[in-house]
Motif scaffolding. Sequence first.
Motif, PDB file in Angstrom:
ATOM      1  N   ASN A  19      -4.309   3.173 -13.271  1.00 54.26           N
ATOM      2  CA  ASN A  19      -3.461   4.284 -13.733  1.00 54.26           C
ATOM      3  C   ASN A  19      -2.214   3.803 -14.476  1.00 54.26           C
ATOM      4  N   VAL A  20      -1.428   4.763 -14.948  1.00 57.27           N
ATOM      5  CA  VAL A  20      -0.270   4.498 -15.814  1.00 57.27           C
ATOM      6  C   VAL A  20       0.718   3.500 -15.201  1.00 57.27           C
ATOM      7  N   ASP A  21       0.834   3.525 -13.865  1.00 53.80           N
ATOM      8  CA  ASP A  21       1.878   2.717 -13.232  1.00 53.80           C
ATOM      9  C   ASP A  21       1.587   1.218 -13.245  1.00 53.80           C
ATOM     10  N   TYR A  22       0.291   0.871 -13.334  1.00 58.12           N
ATOM     11  CA  TYR A  22      -0.098  -0.535 -13.158  1.00 58.12           C
ATOM     12  C   TYR A  22       0.521  -1.438 -14.224  1.00 58.12           C
TER      13      TYR A  22
ATOM     14  N   GLN B 129      -8.655  -3.641   5.525  1.00 55.65           N
ATOM     15  CA  GLN B 129      -7.568  -2.845   6.111  1.00 55.65           C
ATOM     16  C   GLN B 129      -7.416  -1.466   5.457  1.00 55.65           C
ATOM     17  N   LYS B 130      -8.303  -1.129   4.559  1.00 55.90           N
ATOM     18  CA  LYS B 130      -8.238   0.151   3.806  1.00 55.90           C
ATOM     19  C   LYS B 130      -6.879   0.348   3.133  1.00 55.90           C
ATOM     20  N   TYR B 131      -6.395  -0.760   2.578  1.00 59.72           N
ATOM     21  CA  TYR B 131      -5.117  -0.770   1.855  1.00 59.72           C
ATOM     22  C   TYR B 131      -5.298  -0.035   0.527  1.00 59.72           C
ATOM     23  N   LYS B 132      -4.286   0.721   0.125  1.00 63.64           N
ATOM     24  CA  LYS B 132      -4.350   1.393  -1.177  1.00 63.64           C
ATOM     25  C   LYS B 132      -3.668   0.535  -2.239  1.00 63.64           C
ATOM     26  N   PHE B 133      -4.428   0.077  -3.199  1.00 65.05           N
ATOM     27  CA  PHE B 133      -3.877  -0.764  -4.269  1.00 65.05           C
ATOM     28  C   PHE B 133      -2.997   0.090  -5.175  1.00 65.05           C
ATOM     29  N   SER B 134      -1.735  -0.259  -5.288  1.00 66.28           N
ATOM     30  CA  SER B 134      -0.840   0.487  -6.175  1.00 66.28           C
ATOM     31  C   SER B 134      -1.306   0.326  -7.614  1.00 66.28           C
ATOM     32  N   GLY B 135      -1.216   1.422  -8.381  1.00 62.08           N
ATOM     33  CA  GLY B 135      -1.633   1.347  -9.780  1.00 62.08           C
ATOM     34  C   GLY B 135      -3.119   1.610  -9.978  1.00 62.08           C
ATOM     35  N   PHE B 136      -3.824   1.940  -8.885  1.00 54.80           N
ATOM     36  CA  PHE B 136      -5.250   2.281  -8.992  1.00 54.80           C
ATOM     37  C   PHE B 136      -5.476   3.669  -8.410  1.00 54.80           C
ATOM     38  N   GLY B 137      -6.367   4.404  -9.056  1.00 49.31           N
ATOM     39  CA  GLY B 137      -6.748   5.714  -8.537  1.00 49.31           C
ATOM     40  C   GLY B 137      -5.993   6.829  -9.216  1.00 49.31           C
ATOM     41  N   HIS B 138      -6.660   7.964  -9.309  1.00 54.05           N
ATOM     42  CA  HIS B 138      -6.024   9.141  -9.881  1.00 54.05           C
ATOM     43  C   HIS B 138      -6.760  10.379  -9.410  1.00 54.05           C
ATOM     44  N   ARG B 139      -6.035  11.487  -9.297  1.00 52.52           N
ATOM     45  CA  ARG B 139      -6.672  12.727  -8.860  1.00 52.52           C
ATOM     46  C   ARG B 139      -7.530  13.336  -9.964  1.00 52.52           C
ATOM     47  N   VAL B 140      -7.122  13.214 -11.200  1.00 53.49           N
ATOM     48  CA  VAL B 140      -7.850  13.870 -12.297  1.00 53.49           C
ATOM     49  C   VAL B 140      -8.717  12.877 -13.080  1.00 53.49           C
TER      50      VAL B 140
ATOM     51  N   LEU C  45       2.843   7.444  -3.844  1.00 51.95           N
ATOM     52  CA  LEU C  45       1.557   7.962  -4.333  1.00 51.95           C
ATOM     53  C   LEU C  45       1.720   8.555  -5.727  1.00 51.95           C
ATOM     54  N   HIS C  46       2.976   8.731  -6.153  1.00 54.37           N
ATOM     55  CA  HIS C  46       3.256   9.299  -7.495  1.00 54.37           C
ATOM     56  C   HIS C  46       4.019   8.224  -8.290  1.00 54.37           C
ATOM     57  N   GLY C  47       5.157   8.560  -8.870  1.00 50.17           N
ATOM     58  CA  GLY C  47       5.862   7.598  -9.728  1.00 50.17           C
ATOM     59  C   GLY C  47       6.338   6.350  -9.002  1.00 50.17           C
ATOM     60  N   GLY C  48       6.530   6.475  -7.699  1.00 58.58           N
ATOM     61  CA  GLY C  48       6.959   5.311  -6.909  1.00 58.58           C
ATOM     62  C   GLY C  48       5.972   4.155  -6.998  1.00 58.58           C
ATOM     63  N   ALA C  49       4.743   4.452  -7.454  1.00 63.07           N
ATOM     64  CA  ALA C  49       3.725   3.403  -7.566  1.00 63.07           C
ATOM     65  C   ALA C  49       4.107   2.337  -8.597  1.00 63.07           C
ATOM     66  N   THR C  50       4.996   2.652  -9.533  1.00 59.91           N
ATOM     67  CA  THR C  50       5.424   1.625 -10.499  1.00 59.91           C
ATOM     68  C   THR C  50       6.139   0.512  -9.730  1.00 59.91           C
TER      69      THR C  50
ATOM     70  N   PRO D 133     -17.724   4.999  -0.660  1.00 63.03           N
ATOM     71  CA  PRO D 133     -17.995   5.583  -1.987  1.00 63.03           C
ATOM     72  C   PRO D 133     -16.760   6.266  -2.583  1.00 63.03           C
ATOM     73  N   SER D 134     -15.949   6.925  -1.737  1.00 61.98           N
ATOM     74  CA  SER D 134     -14.773   7.628  -2.281  1.00 61.98           C
ATOM     75  C   SER D 134     -13.721   6.633  -2.773  1.00 61.98           C
ATOM     76  N   ALA D 135     -13.528   5.538  -2.021  1.00 61.71           N
ATOM     77  CA  ALA D 135     -12.557   4.527  -2.446  1.00 61.71           C
ATOM     78  C   ALA D 135     -13.060   3.814  -3.706  1.00 61.71           C
ATOM     79  N   ALA D 136     -14.362   3.523  -3.744  1.00 58.24           N
ATOM     80  CA  ALA D 136     -14.940   2.856  -4.922  1.00 58.24           C
ATOM     81  C   ALA D 136     -14.720   3.710  -6.170  1.00 58.24           C
ATOM     82  N   ALA D 137     -14.850   5.025  -5.992  1.00 63.03           N
ATOM     83  CA  ALA D 137     -14.641   5.930  -7.142  1.00 63.03           C
ATOM     84  C   ALA D 137     -13.184   5.903  -7.583  1.00 63.03           C
ATOM     85  N   LYS D 138     -12.278   5.881  -6.618  1.00 59.48           N
ATOM     86  CA  LYS D 138     -10.839   5.909  -6.974  1.00 59.48           C
ATOM     87  C   LYS D 138     -10.406   4.637  -7.696  1.00 59.48           C
ATOM     88  N   VAL D 139     -10.796   3.482  -7.164  1.00 60.07           N
ATOM     89  CA  VAL D 139     -10.297   2.224  -7.765  1.00 60.07           C
ATOM     90  C   VAL D 139     -10.945   1.935  -9.126  1.00 60.07           C
TER      91      VAL D 139
END
Length: 387
Positions: A322-325, A254-265, A223-228, A312-318
């Motif tokens: 982010n930097v890792d992509y 499957q509600k998969y989290k795409f690596s390199g997408f999304g950010h808290r800030v 969820l952090h640098g490992g996303a690279t 809506p929350s996932a749509a906002a995140k993707v």
Amino acid sequence: MTDESRAKVATRGLEGVVATTTAICKVEDNSLVYRGYSIDELATKAEYEEVAYLLLNGDLPTKEQLRDFKAELVKHRTLSPFLRKILQEMSESGTAMDVLRTVASASAVEDPAEGDNSPEAEYRKAIRLTAKLPTILATYMRRRRGEQPVPPDPSLDHAANFARMAGVDDGHPRAADILNTCFILQAEHGLNASTFTARVVAGTNADMHAAVTAAFGALKGPLHGGATDTTMKMLEEIGSPDHVETFVDKAIQQKYKFSGFGHRVYLTEDPRAKHLRKFAMELAKDWKGKPYFEIQERLAKAIAERRPKMSPSAAAKVNVVNVDYYAATTYTFLGIPADLGTSIFALGRIAGWSAHIMEQHGDNRLIRPESEYTGPLGKRYIPIAER
Ligand SMILES: CC(C)(COP(=O)(O)OP(=O)(O)OC[C@H]1O[C@@H](n2cnc3c(N)ncnc32)[C@H](O)[C@@H]1OP(=O)(O)O)[C@@H](O)C(=O)NCCC(=O)NCCS
């Protein structure tokens, strides 16, 4: 304190919680500032050493200060026989992040300022750690290829020396320049998970090596640098641009989290991503392997088109790449193995971690939040013979 302010209400993931003040970095949607300087300027004009100096000292160096700072870094690049031995034994089967974390941690044993948390001692430790990490990673990379380590070259700057030691510059003439910018882009990022971890450890008045070791642990997670690294795994799994849409449709179900997408800030744009995308696009032209850049461009488009199908929350995140992509593909196109992206990230981030540890120690108070208890109450102890 009023009863109201005493109420324990947990904020999941501490989202929106302001946990400290800092003069090092300002992170806001689509804006990243190191000590008052925009990342866009630093990324396009500066050397990593200048930025490391800026983070540690509060302002850019003069020519003389930069010369001296570089000389100090050069002086501390070489690994002792003790560290080389640990590295050699770990390189057989350890991952790059485990090796970096362990050898950095072990360097505390021989650090002349061990136990000294004064600003002068911590500054020296920050330089020693910043200087040694590239040598550790490059030695690991060579060993994994069955090659002898290439010693540091004192005539080369930080990124160019790493590129030479790791053999990355054999593959691409612009490798050193590009790595220099990548190190700058990843040098600092406010109270991200690994820096917060470092500050929590420093907050107990533990030393810099303890705090940096803990930060390595936090950076490793996907969820952090490992996303690279997981971005490369995801692109590899997709395998071809033609598989993208099917992959995305299934992933959404499957509600998969795409690596390199999304950010808290960042809500609309991660200001680092555009610089890395430019590198990835440039390097993709000479890349002879799988069309990872085409896959990732089509993936970003397919995800954007399918946002209405997400919560809506996932749509906002993707909405945010982010930097890792694009760091993931930039490193891959430079010939760096797909599982080493996170460790390259760490080579840059050491400057930010060190600056935050020094800032924490400069005005320390133990970081000790509370938790909202959700377990049972009022249970009575039953002696073991009766259970
Ligand atoms: C970066 C990240 C950890 C931020 O997480 P966060 O602010 O805690 O957001 P959450 O994980 O609570 O996600 C909120 C919603 O968005 C979804 N979501 C978050 N990131 C997503 C992603 N990359 N792909 C698909 N959905 C995502 C979550 O599943 C959740 O959906 P739900 O509300 O329907 O259950 C998260 O976006 C993520 O895991 N990204 C992928 C890993 C990554 O690239 N990390 C590097 C960050 S620089």
